[in-house]
Design an enzyme around this catalytic site. Structure first.
Site, short mmCIF file in Angstrom:
data_model
loop_
_atom_site.label_atom_id
_atom_site.label_comp_id
_atom_site.label_asym_id
_atom_site.label_seq_id
_atom_site.Cartn_x
_atom_site.Cartn_y
_atom_site.Cartn_z
N ARG A 1 -7.00 10.98 -6.38
CA ARG A 1 -8.35 10.36 -6.12
C ARG A 1 -9.92 11.24 -6.36
O ARG A 1 -10.63 10.91 -6.90
CB ARG A 1 -8.10 9.75 -4.75
CG ARG A 1 -9.54 8.87 -4.59
CD ARG A 1 -9.44 8.32 -3.27
NE ARG A 1 -10.39 7.14 -2.58
CZ ARG A 1 -11.69 7.48 -2.33
NH1 ARG A 1 -12.25 8.43 -2.80
NH2 ARG A 1 -12.62 6.39 -1.99
N ASP B 1 -7.00 -2.93 -7.31
CA ASP B 1 -7.56 -3.58 -6.15
C ASP B 1 -7.82 -4.93 -6.24
O ASP B 1 -8.40 -5.23 -7.35
CB ASP B 1 -8.67 -2.87 -5.31
CG ASP B 1 -9.00 -3.33 -4.21
OD1 ASP B 1 -8.21 -2.80 -3.27
OD2 ASP B 1 -10.02 -4.00 -3.63
N ARG C 1 0.90 -1.25 0.10
CA ARG C 1 -0.08 0.09 -0.01
C ARG C 1 0.82 1.11 0.09
O ARG C 1 0.52 2.29 0.57
CB ARG C 1 -0.98 0.10 1.12
CG ARG C 1 -2.06 -0.99 1.29
CD ARG C 1 -3.26 -0.54 0.30
NE ARG C 1 -4.25 -1.60 0.32
CZ ARG C 1 -5.32 -1.52 0.99
NH1 ARG C 1 -5.65 -0.60 1.89
NH2 ARG C 1 -6.20 -2.50 0.96
N TYR D 1 -14.64 -11.71 0.62
CA TYR D 1 -15.36 -10.41 0.22
C TYR D 1 -16.66 -10.67 -0.51
O TYR D 1 -17.84 -9.98 -0.42
CB TYR D 1 -14.38 -9.25 -0.37
CG TYR D 1 -13.48 -8.64 0.56
CD1 TYR D 1 -13.79 -7.99 1.12
CD2 TYR D 1 -12.24 -9.41 0.47
CE1 TYR D 1 -12.82 -7.37 2.34
CE2 TYR D 1 -11.08 -9.01 1.09
CZ TYR D 1 -11.50 -7.74 2.22
OH TYR D 1 -10.62 -7.36 2.93
N ARG E 1 -3.87 6.91 0.79
CA ARG E 1 -4.35 7.85 1.41
C ARG E 1 -3.16 8.75 2.50
O ARG E 1 -3.50 9.74 2.84
CB ARG E 1 -5.46 7.67 2.33
CG ARG E 1 -6.65 7.63 1.42
CD ARG E 1 -8.10 7.26 2.18
NE ARG E 1 -7.80 5.69 2.99
CZ ARG E 1 -8.75 5.50 3.60
NH1 ARG E 1 -9.63 6.00 4.08
NH2 ARG E 1 -8.16 4.22 4.16
O1 1CP Z 1 0.25 0.57 -3.47
C1 1CP Z 1 -0.22 -0.60 -3.28
O2 1CP Z 1 -0.24 -1.27 -2.57
C2 1CP Z 1 -1.40 -0.76 -4.57
C3 1CP Z 1 -2.60 -0.90 -4.70
C4 1CP Z 1 -3.49 -1.98 -3.75
C5 1CP Z 1 -3.14 -3.13 -3.11
C6 1CP Z 1 -2.11 -4.00 -3.49
C7 1CP Z 1 -4.71 -1.36 -2.98
C8 1CP Z 1 -5.25 0.04 -3.18
N1 1CP Z 1 -5.19 -2.36 -2.49
C9 1CP Z 1 -4.55 -3.58 -2.60
C10 1CP Z 1 -4.73 -4.97 -2.27
C11 1CP Z 1 -5.98 -5.07 -1.23
N2 1CP Z 1 -7.13 -4.56 -1.40
C12 1CP Z 1 -5.94 -6.16 -0.23
C13 1CP Z 1 -4.60 -7.25 -0.02
C14 1CP Z 1 -3.69 -6.44 0.79
C15 1CP Z 1 -4.24 -6.11 2.24
O3 1CP Z 1 -4.43 -6.85 2.96
O4 1CP Z 1 -4.09 -4.81 2.45
C16 1CP Z 1 -7.12 -6.22 0.38
C17 1CP Z 1 -7.65 -7.21 1.68
C18 1CP Z 1 -7.84 -5.24 -0.27
C19 1CP Z 1 -9.52 -5.03 0.04
C20 1CP Z 1 -9.61 -3.39 0.21
N3 1CP Z 1 -9.75 -2.48 -0.69
C21 1CP Z 1 -9.59 -2.82 1.66
C22 1CP Z 1 -9.81 -3.56 3.11
C23 1CP Z 1 -11.00 -3.64 3.52
C24 1CP Z 1 -10.68 -4.68 4.86
O5 1CP Z 1 -11.52 -5.78 4.74
O6 1CP Z 1 -9.82 -4.47 5.58
C25 1CP Z 1 -9.83 -1.76 1.33
C26 1CP Z 1 -9.83 -0.48 2.36
C27 1CP Z 1 -9.77 -1.36 -0.19
C28 1CP Z 1 -9.67 0.08 -0.81
C29 1CP Z 1 -8.45 0.47 -1.12
N4 1CP Z 1 -7.30 -0.33 -2.10
C30 1CP Z 1 -6.23 0.34 -2.44
C31 1CP Z 1 -6.41 1.50 -1.74
C32 1CP Z 1 -5.26 2.65 -1.74
C33 1CP Z 1 -7.49 1.58 -0.77
C34 1CP Z 1 -8.12 2.85 -0.05
C35 1CP Z 1 -9.08 3.55 -0.85
C36 1CP Z 1 -9.13 5.09 -1.06
O7 1CP Z 1 -10.06 5.34 0.08
O8 1CP Z 1 -8.57 5.67 -1.55
#
Ligand code: 1CP
Length: 328
Positions: free
Chosen positions: A23, A60, A10, A136, A14
């Protein structure tokens, strides 16, 4: 001791003001993921500030269910929300025919990045592991107990297996197309693998991941694949031996000395600074970084966190971490 390469899960997100601006320009989070120009831009943002050794595609793990036609929204403060699918009968709601058309902008982002990242930088593509993506799809959101998904695997394993078949096939093809577009390494995120008892872990986490790795290697025998089976404790050893991953990412709870002996003797490891120590910064963070480098830095190692960067992370702490890894 040579410095290890580093990147941070990540690393785009944010905690960076320039990410929040992009965004806002995109509209929604999904619009950002499907906008190759902006997705390229936010992938590059952390590299400009900190010079990581790898860029990870901005996308994502839930784009696969979305591209299968499952309604998905990201709500502020709530995370992802999907219309849940909880039985084999409901699988007919998924449409496997248009998935790569929907995902075409992601492949374009990879292709743009392969031209624009610094030469010394490695481009990482990724997907969620079928188990984690399925949680999910079935729960309809993040979960504390995975009750619906577990009910399905325990009451109707064959039906759940049909969902996993769809995910194995679509994820393998998704990753092959990322590689064709220029991804040099693949990471497979199995964030919720740790909630499964070990026989179920083998069936629903190891086996689908093994098949994806096999599918990738059939076309690209030397493709490096990093697995991230979070929270699985000692089961990480079977995961490494049976999935065929090239390297494995250690979560924050993995003991360093145990990992050095039992895991790093099998494959290169990646990890595992607590993301909350990156929020904390100062001496506590610096001490732990030194311990990690000391224990894991003698053999093939990629410095990373044990899970993703959290939004409240002060950007200056990331700069300090980058300097420490470089020995500055
Ligand atoms: O920079 C990076 O790492 C690349 C982008 C990336 C990756 C690899 C994002 C952007 N998401 C992910 C993987 C991801 N998404 C995972 C696996 C890794 C981890 O466990 O963190 C998971 C479980 C998700 C699902 C997801 N997407 C969640 C988690 C929800 C939960 O159950 O805890 C969330 C909040 C998102 C949205 C998301 N994805 C990525 C970002 C930057 C965001 C935040 C969105 C925003 O508000 O801008």
């Amino acid at each position: 001791m040579a410095r290890p390469p580093f990147w941070l899960m990540r690393q785009a997100g944010r905690y960076l003001p320039e990410y929040r601006a992009a965004r806002a320009d995109a509209g929604s989070f999904l619009d950002l993921c499907y906008n190759p120009k902006l997705a390229e831009e936010v992938t590059l943002q952390p590299l400009r500030r900190y010079g990581m050794d790898a860029a990870i595609l901005f996308a994502d793990i839930l784009l696969i269910p979305h591209a299968l036609g499952q309604p998905l929204a990201y709500r502020e403060g709530e995370g992802p929300v999907l219309d849940p699918i909880r039985s084999a009968a409901e699988l007919s709601k998924l449409d496997v025919t248009r998935i790569h058309e929907t995902l075409a902008p992601v492949y374009e982002t990879v292709s743009r990045l392969s031209q624009s990242i610094p030469q010394s930088c490695t481009l990482i593509g990724f997907a969620g592991a079928p188990w984690t993506v399925a949680t999910y799809m079935v729960e309809g959101r993040g979960s504390k107990d995975y009750a619906h998904t577990k009910h399905w695997i325990y009451s109707d394993p064959d039906g759940f297996g049909e969902l996993m078949e769809i995910l194995v096939a679509s994820t393998t093809e998704y990753l092959l197309r990322q590689v064709a577009a220029g991804a040099e390494v693949i990471q497979i995120f199995d964030t919720w693998a740790g909630v499964l008892p070990d026989d179920a872990f083998r069936k629903w986490a190891i086996e689908p991941t093994r098949r994806i790795v096999e599918g990738l290697r059939a076309r690209h025998p030397d493709l490096p694949v990093i697995g991230f089976p979070k929270g699985v404790g000692a089961n990480i050893i079977d995961y490494v031996k049976e999935t065929g991953v090239t390297a494995v990412s250690l979560d924050t709870g993995t003991p360093l000395h145990w990992a050095a002996q039992e895991v790093q003797s099998l494959v290169p490891v990646q990890g595992n600074l607590d993301p909350l120590l990156l929020v904390e910064g100062g001496a506590a963070m610096e001490r732990r970084i030194a311990e990690i480098l000391e224990t894991l830095g003698k053999r093939p190692f990629i410095f990373n966190l044990g899970h993703g960067i959290v939004p409240q992370t002060p950007p200056e702490n990331v700069a300090r971490l980058a300097a420490l890894i470089r020995g500055e």
